[in-house]
Design a protein around this motif. Structure first.
Motif, PDB file in Angstrom:
ATOM      1  N   CYS A   1      34.634 -21.733 -47.052  1.00  0.00           N
ATOM      2  CA  CYS A   1      34.598 -21.361 -45.592  1.00  0.00           C
ATOM      3  C   CYS A   1      34.008 -22.195 -44.617  1.00  0.00           C
ATOM      4  CB  CYS A   1      34.214 -20.006 -45.345  1.00  0.00           C
ATOM      5  SG  CYS A   1      35.310 -18.746 -46.254  1.00  0.00           S
ATOM      6  N   GLU A   2      32.959 -22.810 -45.056  1.00  0.00           N
ATOM      7  CA  GLU A   2      32.188 -24.045 -44.294  1.00  0.00           C
ATOM      8  C   GLU A   2      33.249 -25.274 -44.062  1.00  0.00           C
ATOM      9  OE1 GLU A   2      28.806 -26.162 -45.650  1.00  0.00           O
ATOM     10  OE2 GLU A   2      27.876 -25.639 -43.748  1.00  0.00           O
ATOM     11  N   LEU A   3      33.919 -25.670 -45.176  1.00  0.00           N
ATOM     12  CA  LEU A   3      34.793 -27.034 -45.263  1.00  0.00           C
ATOM     13  C   LEU A   3      36.083 -26.783 -44.467  1.00  0.00           C
ATOM     14  CD1 LEU A   3      34.020 -28.081 -48.737  1.00  0.00           C
ATOM     15  CD2 LEU A   3      33.291 -29.192 -46.774  1.00  0.00           C
ATOM     16  N   ILE A   4      36.370 -25.521 -44.363  1.00  0.00           N
ATOM     17  CA  ILE A   4      37.555 -25.005 -43.528  1.00  0.00           C
ATOM     18  C   ILE A   4      37.076 -25.073 -42.088  1.00  0.00           C
ATOM     19  CG2 ILE A   4      38.859 -22.720 -42.694  1.00  0.00           C
ATOM     20  CD1 ILE A   4      40.130 -23.904 -45.219  1.00  0.00           C
ATOM     21  N   CYS A   5      35.816 -24.758 -41.808  1.00  0.00           N
ATOM     22  CA  CYS A   5      35.585 -24.908 -40.162  1.00  0.00           C
ATOM     23  C   CYS A   5      35.428 -26.342 -39.890  1.00  0.00           C
ATOM     24  CB  CYS A   5      34.110 -24.087 -39.964  1.00  0.00           C
ATOM     25  SG  CYS A   5      34.741 -22.267 -40.093  1.00  0.00           S
ATOM     26  N   MET A   6      34.742 -26.916 -40.913  1.00  0.00           N
ATOM     27  CA  MET A   6      34.415 -28.561 -40.517  1.00  0.00           C
ATOM     28  C   MET A   6      35.681 -29.154 -40.458  1.00  0.00           C
ATOM     29  SD  MET A   6      31.298 -29.075 -43.362  1.00  0.00           S
ATOM     30  CE  MET A   6      31.512 -30.968 -43.520  1.00  0.00           C
ATOM     31  N   LEU A   7      36.793 -28.917 -41.491  1.00  0.00           N
ATOM     32  CA  LEU A   7      38.025 -29.866 -41.082  1.00  0.00           C
ATOM     33  C   LEU A   7      39.037 -29.224 -40.126  1.00  0.00           C
ATOM     34  CD1 LEU A   7      38.537 -30.590 -45.042  1.00  0.00           C
ATOM     35  CD2 LEU A   7      37.287 -31.603 -43.339  1.00  0.00           C
ATOM     36  N   GLY A   8      38.608 -28.117 -39.392  1.00  0.00           N
ATOM     37  CA  GLY A   8      39.571 -27.461 -38.734  1.00  0.00           C
ATOM     38  C   GLY A   8      40.688 -26.939 -39.216  1.00  0.00           C
ATOM     39  N   ALA A   9      40.549 -26.513 -40.586  1.00  0.00           N
ATOM     40  CA  ALA A   9      41.757 -26.244 -41.261  1.00  0.00           C
ATOM     41  C   ALA A   9      42.407 -24.922 -41.032  1.00  0.00           C
ATOM     42  CB  ALA A   9      41.603 -26.641 -42.680  1.00  0.00           C
ATOM     43  N   GLY A  10      41.514 -23.966 -40.596  1.00  0.00           N
ATOM     44  CA  GLY A  10      41.779 -22.597 -40.344  1.00  0.00           C
ATOM     45  C   GLY A  10      40.900 -21.847 -39.582  1.00  0.00           C
ATOM     46  N   THR A  11      41.032 -20.299 -39.672  1.00  0.00           N
ATOM     47  CA  THR A  11      40.136 -19.540 -38.916  1.00  0.00           C
ATOM     48  C   THR A  11      39.650 -18.563 -40.049  1.00  0.00           C
ATOM     49  OG1 THR A  11      41.194 -19.777 -36.797  1.00  0.00           O
ATOM     50  CG2 THR A  11      39.778 -18.024 -37.212  1.00  0.00           C
ATOM     51  N   VAL A  12      38.663 -18.256 -40.496  1.00  0.00           N
ATOM     52  CA  VAL A  12      38.084 -17.197 -41.195  1.00  0.00           C
ATOM     53  C   VAL A  12      38.213 -15.945 -40.767  1.00  0.00           C
ATOM     54  CG1 VAL A  12      36.246 -16.680 -43.093  1.00  0.00           C
ATOM     55  CG2 VAL A  12      36.592 -19.104 -42.494  1.00  0.00           C
ATOM     56  N   VAL A  13      38.867 -15.040 -41.409  1.00  0.00           N
ATOM     57  CA  VAL A  13      38.925 -13.737 -41.036  1.00  0.00           C
ATOM     58  C   VAL A  13      37.746 -12.913 -41.409  1.00  0.00           C
ATOM     59  CG1 VAL A  13      40.043 -11.539 -41.577  1.00  0.00           C
ATOM     60  CG2 VAL A  13      41.385 -13.659 -41.316  1.00  0.00           C
ATOM     61  N   ASP A  14      37.159 -12.070 -40.430  1.00  0.00           N
ATOM     62  CA  ASP A  14      36.122 -11.304 -40.826  1.00  0.00           C
ATOM     63  C   ASP A  14      35.978 -10.598 -42.220  1.00  0.00           C
ATOM     64  OD1 ASP A  14      35.251 -10.593 -37.331  1.00  0.00           O
ATOM     65  OD2 ASP A  14      34.724 -12.294 -38.630  1.00  0.00           O
ATOM     66  N   GLY A  15      34.942 -10.462 -42.803  1.00  0.00           N
ATOM     67  CA  GLY A  15      34.729  -9.682 -43.928  1.00  0.00           C
ATOM     68  C   GLY A  15      35.059 -10.212 -45.248  1.00  0.00           C
ATOM     69  N   THR A  16      34.533  -9.681 -46.503  1.00  0.00           N
ATOM     70  CA  THR A  16      34.433 -10.082 -47.679  1.00  0.00           C
ATOM     71  C   THR A  16      34.984  -9.296 -48.582  1.00  0.00           C
ATOM     72  OG1 THR A  16      33.145 -12.018 -47.242  1.00  0.00           O
ATOM     73  CG2 THR A  16      33.476 -11.671 -49.314  1.00  0.00           C
ATOM     74  N   ILE A  17      35.637  -9.323 -49.464  1.00  0.00           N
ATOM     75  CA  ILE A  17      36.175  -8.343 -50.593  1.00  0.00           C
ATOM     76  C   ILE A  17      35.081  -8.820 -51.810  1.00  0.00           C
ATOM     77  CG2 ILE A  17      37.419  -7.524 -52.332  1.00  0.00           C
ATOM     78  CD1 ILE A  17      39.694  -7.606 -50.262  1.00  0.00           C
ATOM     79  N   ASP A  18      34.288  -7.970 -52.245  1.00  0.00           N
ATOM     80  CA  ASP A  18      33.252  -8.443 -53.423  1.00  0.00           C
ATOM     81  C   ASP A  18      33.061  -7.102 -54.377  1.00  0.00           C
ATOM     82  OD1 ASP A  18      29.704  -9.399 -53.414  1.00  0.00           O
ATOM     83  OD2 ASP A  18      31.281  -9.461 -54.913  1.00  0.00           O
ATOM     84  N   ILE A  19      33.865  -7.292 -55.541  1.00  0.00           N
ATOM     85  CA  ILE A  19      33.628  -6.583 -56.582  1.00  0.00           C
ATOM     86  C   ILE A  19      32.845  -6.972 -57.648  1.00  0.00           C
ATOM     87  CG2 ILE A  19      34.929  -5.033 -58.293  1.00  0.00           C
ATOM     88  CD1 ILE A  19      37.443  -5.057 -56.298  1.00  0.00           C
ATOM     89  N   ASN A  20      31.611  -6.385 -57.771  1.00  0.00           N
ATOM     90  CA  ASN A  20      30.340  -6.983 -58.486  1.00  0.00           C
ATOM     91  C   ASN A  20      29.970  -6.268 -59.667  1.00  0.00           C
ATOM     92  OD1 ASN A  20      28.236  -8.549 -59.481  1.00  0.00           O
ATOM     93  ND2 ASN A  20      27.210  -8.554 -57.611  1.00  0.00           N
ATOM     94  N   ASN A  21      30.448  -6.548 -60.862  1.00  0.00           N
ATOM     95  CA  ASN A  21      30.108  -5.578 -62.121  1.00  0.00           C
ATOM     96  C   ASN A  21      28.931  -6.737 -62.888  1.00  0.00           C
ATOM     97  OD1 ASN A  21      32.379  -3.709 -61.729  1.00  0.00           O
ATOM     98  ND2 ASN A  21      33.791  -5.384 -62.271  1.00  0.00           N
ATOM     99  N   ALA A  22      28.541  -7.408 -62.281  1.00  0.00           N
ATOM    100  CA  ALA A  22      27.407  -8.080 -63.099  1.00  0.00           C
ATOM    101  C   ALA A  22      26.020  -7.515 -63.139  1.00  0.00           C
ATOM    102  CB  ALA A  22      27.124  -9.576 -62.359  1.00  0.00           C
ATOM    103  N   PRO A  23      25.503  -7.580 -64.107  1.00  0.00           N
ATOM    104  CA  PRO A  23      24.151  -6.926 -64.568  1.00  0.00           C
ATOM    105  C   PRO A  23      23.189  -7.549 -63.471  1.00  0.00           C
ATOM    106  CG  PRO A  23      24.416  -8.248 -66.354  1.00  0.00           C
ATOM    107  CD  PRO A  23      25.919  -7.949 -65.360  1.00  0.00           C
ATOM    108  N   SER A  24      22.159  -6.743 -62.746  1.00  0.00           N
ATOM    109  CA  SER A  24      21.285  -7.046 -61.896  1.00  0.00           C
ATOM    110  C   SER A  24      19.954  -7.488 -62.313  1.00  0.00           C
ATOM    111  CB  SER A  24      21.180  -6.293 -60.524  1.00  0.00           C
ATOM    112  OG  SER A  24      20.883  -5.025 -61.184  1.00  0.00           O
ATOM    113  N   GLN A  25      19.815  -7.586 -63.708  1.00  0.00           N
ATOM    114  CA  GLN A  25      18.434  -7.311 -64.163  1.00  0.00           C
ATOM    115  C   GLN A  25      17.981  -8.765 -64.350  1.00  0.00           C
ATOM    116  OE1 GLN A  25      18.522  -6.094 -68.260  1.00  0.00           O
ATOM    117  NE2 GLN A  25      16.118  -6.482 -68.750  1.00  0.00           N
ATOM    118  N   VAL A  26      16.687  -9.088 -63.726  1.00  0.00           N
ATOM    119  CA  VAL A  26      16.094 -10.209 -63.873  1.00  0.00           C
ATOM    120  C   VAL A  26      15.470 -10.720 -65.210  1.00  0.00           C
ATOM    121  CG1 VAL A  26      14.341 -11.840 -62.711  1.00  0.00           C
ATOM    122  CG2 VAL A  26      15.581 -10.001 -61.278  1.00  0.00           C
TER     123      VAL A  26
END
Length: 798
Positions: free
Chosen positions: A390-415
């Motif tokens: 998304c940073e590169l999209i903004c740097m190159l003027g290639a588009g506009t990032v829509v607000d919000g992210t879809i994140d479905i996280n099933n990864a274990p959080s154990q350190v």
């Protein structure tokens, strides 16, 4: 994997010869099997400007070109090419040059007319058509074809102009180190190997409104095969060729440039090691993505044009009705990015490694993505990669990032943690390393050590026990240092001085302010003093003269950094660069009263820019951001009309504790014209020592406010000669402790303001640490400000 040296050094300041780099990396476990540099093969090929084209007197299919190659006289080239015109920049192989294939070029006659060299195509430079935007396969390489920004002058070495002078290492990554399948991963190992700082800037980008929920929904049906799935939507897409710097990096890594969107996903994969994919949103049926197992016999065409027959063991990315990608392997033709694409979906996901491996093998389709996924990637990497895209999209003027992210996280959080048994490690490896040395190695590798417990970062999936820790210690301690008998290690502490640390932070602050660093020679011309309008009796004119100068232009040691900055800005301006924002931490040489002694060397922070509609307040903002980043004591800006190099009405001194620590403003138009710049130029000069001495005590934590803030706007009328800094100072004194922030948002002069006066509008933020400010409290503060200013002739604008 190809690793371009220049790209790697964006994250760590490793500066050793390629041979030494290769050897040391091999010694610490990153196998470097070789390296190459195209500039070692291509010799005496330069950028040429075609100034004139005439018909060949003896051949209808040939033309005679007069070419500027940066020498006193143009050279003559005879060619049969048809795709060039007068004014084109092209690669020119001069007499005695060598091309990428090893072929030598010599001057000779063609149908009775002397040709002093040859024009080159992309192939003759060892490149492909995709390696330079706008190039063609059956004609000359036109460097200024308009498809990308190209900055080079006639006579410049073509290898430098096309970044072919970079060294590219071939690195073999072992199976259990997927974190090193990226430029950042190898750079981390290099930083630890050469004991250099390692810095990866956190990606930042701006969104343009909207809500991703209005565009897309995601459902992961088979969480056992998809540990994490993230998506963002980008609208207003502008499909175009990627800029040359991005194309060059992809080229050095062996990846073909396609268009800006596809290139961004490949760039992020190479940089972070996280494969990504971009879907054409219009091809995602129903605006719905489902991560599921394929149905037996389900078919889809992948991006390589092949039909794939899938089974229930294959994980796919599907829309409401059909598969649109084979998860972790390759996207589908039915959702690829096309020239007319207007909205895209960025996918950044983490898939179960064995599943990707089996699918890849079953389909006979091994890709850069599958090669990474099958080794097991860090689930936390998905968000970093998505942010970078998304940073590169903004740097190159290639588009506009829509607000919000879809994140479905099933990864274990154990350190994951491992006990730090440093005495056992010494016995096991037969070394006598100190606990501190081992801790330093581990921390450089991204681990943390606290209370004899090592916390392993999520990207190091290979570290599980003390034997793995001992392997890391051995690699970076040095296998060649391990003796068959115990010995006492002579470990010496080191590090940066306070000034060096300050300079490193200063460089980061300057670059964060949008400035690019330059490095200029300390030898300058005496004429530079006249160009910046220094009076004849100015102390800066008493400069050290060089006994054996190369010429008058390099005959004295500089006493001011300003001429060097203006020279570079002028060069950029002459090359028609629309804007240049630069800085240099330059050394100046002040002549000693005792001429038998060497001059005093002082560092000067010099910043300068032109273009992009920048003005005095732009430079003021840059200066303020630097002062803030360096934790400088509270400063004020005082009008400066006595510096001959600056515009008398658009310059200011920086004052801290009653001492002037710098100056900034618009360069005097006459001085700018002396350098051939017919545009407004702005500069700042701050002595390094003065800034360092003005550093405030260490910043302390300020808790979040308990009570709300109140904003009020204040438009004032004052005389032209009254500075904004004076007014701000008065307002702060009159408002008392409740004034949290004050900013100018408008300056106006016109028919509605009396002659000789101006209107300045301020935005005030008021807040009390003890209570919520009531209307009466606010009215009292504002009345006190207005009445106090009125005593000094500054009135409220009605």
């Amino acid at each position: 994997m190809n690793v371009p040296y220049r790209w790697l050094r964006e994250y760590t300041d490793v500066d050793v010869e390629p041979k030494k780099f290769s050897h040391e990396m091999n010694m610490t476990g990153t196998e470097t099997t070789g390296f190459s540099c195209a500039a070692d093969t291509i010799k005496n090929v330069v950028v040429g400007l075609i100034e004139k084209i005439e018909r060949h007197p003896n051949a209808d299919k040939l033309v005679v070109c007069s070419v500027n190659v940066g020498k006193d006289d143009n050279i003559q080239i005879v060619t049969a090419a048809k795709n060039m015109k007068e004014g084109d920049l092209v690669p020119v192989a001069l007499d005695g040059s060598v091309l990428a294939s090893g072929k030598e070029i010599h001057a000779g006659e063609l149908r009775g007319v002397m040709s002093c060299g040859m024009f080159c195509s992309v192939e003759e430079l060892g490149l492909a058509v995709n390696d330079f935007p706008g190039s063609v396969a059956d004609g000359l390489l036109i460097l200024n074809n308009g498809a990308c920004e190209f900055n080079a002058a006639p006579g410049d070495d073509i290898c430098k102009a096309l970044s072919l002078d970079d060294t590219v290492f071939v690195v073999d990554i072992v199976t259990n180190r997927p974190d090193c399948l990226s430029i950042i991963g190898v750079a981390r190992e290099a930083a630890c190997t050469f004991r250099k700082p390692f810095n990866v800037k956190k990606p930042t980008y701006k969104t343009g409104g909207g809500n991703i929920g209005d565009y897309l929904s995601v459902n992961v049906e088979d969480a056992d095969l998809c540990t994490r799935y993230m998506a963002r939507v980008v609208k207003d897409i502008k499909i175009a060729p990627s800029p040359l710097w991005l194309v060059e990096k992809l080229r050095d890594c062996g990846v073909r440039a396609i268009n800006n969107i596809v290139d961004i996903t490949n760039y992020v994969m190479l940089e972070y090691g996280q494969p990504m994919h971009a879907f054409d949103y219009e091809c995602v049926g129903g605006g719905k993505i489902t991560v599921r197992r394929a149905k037996d016999g389900e078919k889809m065409n992948t991006l390589d044009g092949q039909e794939r027959i899938l089974d229930a063991d294959t994980l796919v990315i599907a829309d409401a009705s059909r598969p649109i990608a084979v998860a972790g392997v390759m996207g589908g033709e039915n959702s690829e990015i096309k020239p007319e694409t207007k909205t895209i979906v960025f996918e950044s996901a983490n898939f179960f490694a064995p599943s990707v491996r089996k699918t890849s093998k079953k389909l006979g389709l091994r890709t850069e993505s599958s090669a990474r996924f099958e080794k097991g990637l860090d689930p936390l990497l998905t968000e970093e990669a998505l942010d970078r895209a998304c940073e590169l999209i903004c740097m190159l003027g290639a588009g506009t990032v829509v607000d919000g992210t879809i994140d479905i996280n099933n990864a274990p959080s154990q350190v994951r943690t491992v006990p730090f048994e440093y005495e056992w490690i010494n016995r096991y490896l037969n070394i006598t390393a100190s606990k501190e040395e081992m801790t330093d190695i581990l921390e450089r590798l991204g681990m943390t050590v606290e209370n004899d417990i090592i916390t392993v970062p999520s990207f190091r999936s290979d570290i599980e026990n003390k034997y793995d820790i001992s392997e890391e210690i051995a690699k970076f301690y040095g296998y060649d240092r391990i003796e068959p008998l115990f010995f006492k290690a002579d470990v010496k502490s080191g590090g940066y001085t306070a000034e060096q640390k300050f300079e490193i932070r200063l460089g980061e602050a300057l670059r964060s302010a949008g400035l690019d660093e330059i490095m200029t020679y300390s030898f300058v011309s005496p004429k530079s003093f006249d160009k910046i309008r220094l009076p004849e009796d100015a102390p800066e004119r008493n400069a050290m003269k060089i006994k054996n100068p190369l010429g008058e232009d390099t005959s004295i040691m500089r006493t001011s950094a300003l001429p060097s900055m203006l020279e570079v800005l002028a060069r950029n301006y002459s090359y028609r660069n629309p804007a240049a924002y630069l800085y240099e931490i330059a050394t100046v040489y002040i002549k000693n009263a005792d001429e038998t002694k060497l001059p005093d060397e002082k560092k000067i922070i010099c910043a300068g820019f032109y273009g992009d509609k920048g003005d005095f307040y732009t430079m003021k903002g840059i200066v303020e951001s630097i002062l803030s980043a360096m934790n400088t004591k509270e400063c004020e800006f005082v009008p400066c009309a006595d510096n001959p190099s600056y515009h008398p009405g658009r310059a200011a001194k920086i004052v801290a504790d009653g001492r002037t620590i710098g100056v900034f403003g618009q360069i005097h138009p006459i001085a700018a014209k002396n350098y051939g710049i017919n545009d407004e130029v702005y500069a700042a000069e701050i002595p390094f020592d003065e800034l360092f001495e003005s550093t405030a005590p260490e910043k302390t934590f300020t808790p979040l406010p308990k009570f709300p803030a109140v904003t009020r706007d204040l438009a004032l009328i004052c005389k032209d000669e009254t500075s904004s800094g004076e007014i701000e100072k008065k307002i702060k004194a009159l408002a008392g402790p409740c004034l949290e922030k004050i900013e100018i948002f408008d300056v106006y002069k016109g028919a509605q303001v009396a002659f000789g006066h101006k209107s300045i509008a301020y935005a005030l933020v008021l807040r009390s640490e003890e209570k919520t400010l009531g209307e009466s409290d606010i009215e009292s503060i504002m009345t006190n400000i207005i009445d106090g200013l009125a005593k000094d002739g500054i009135t409220l604008r009605r």
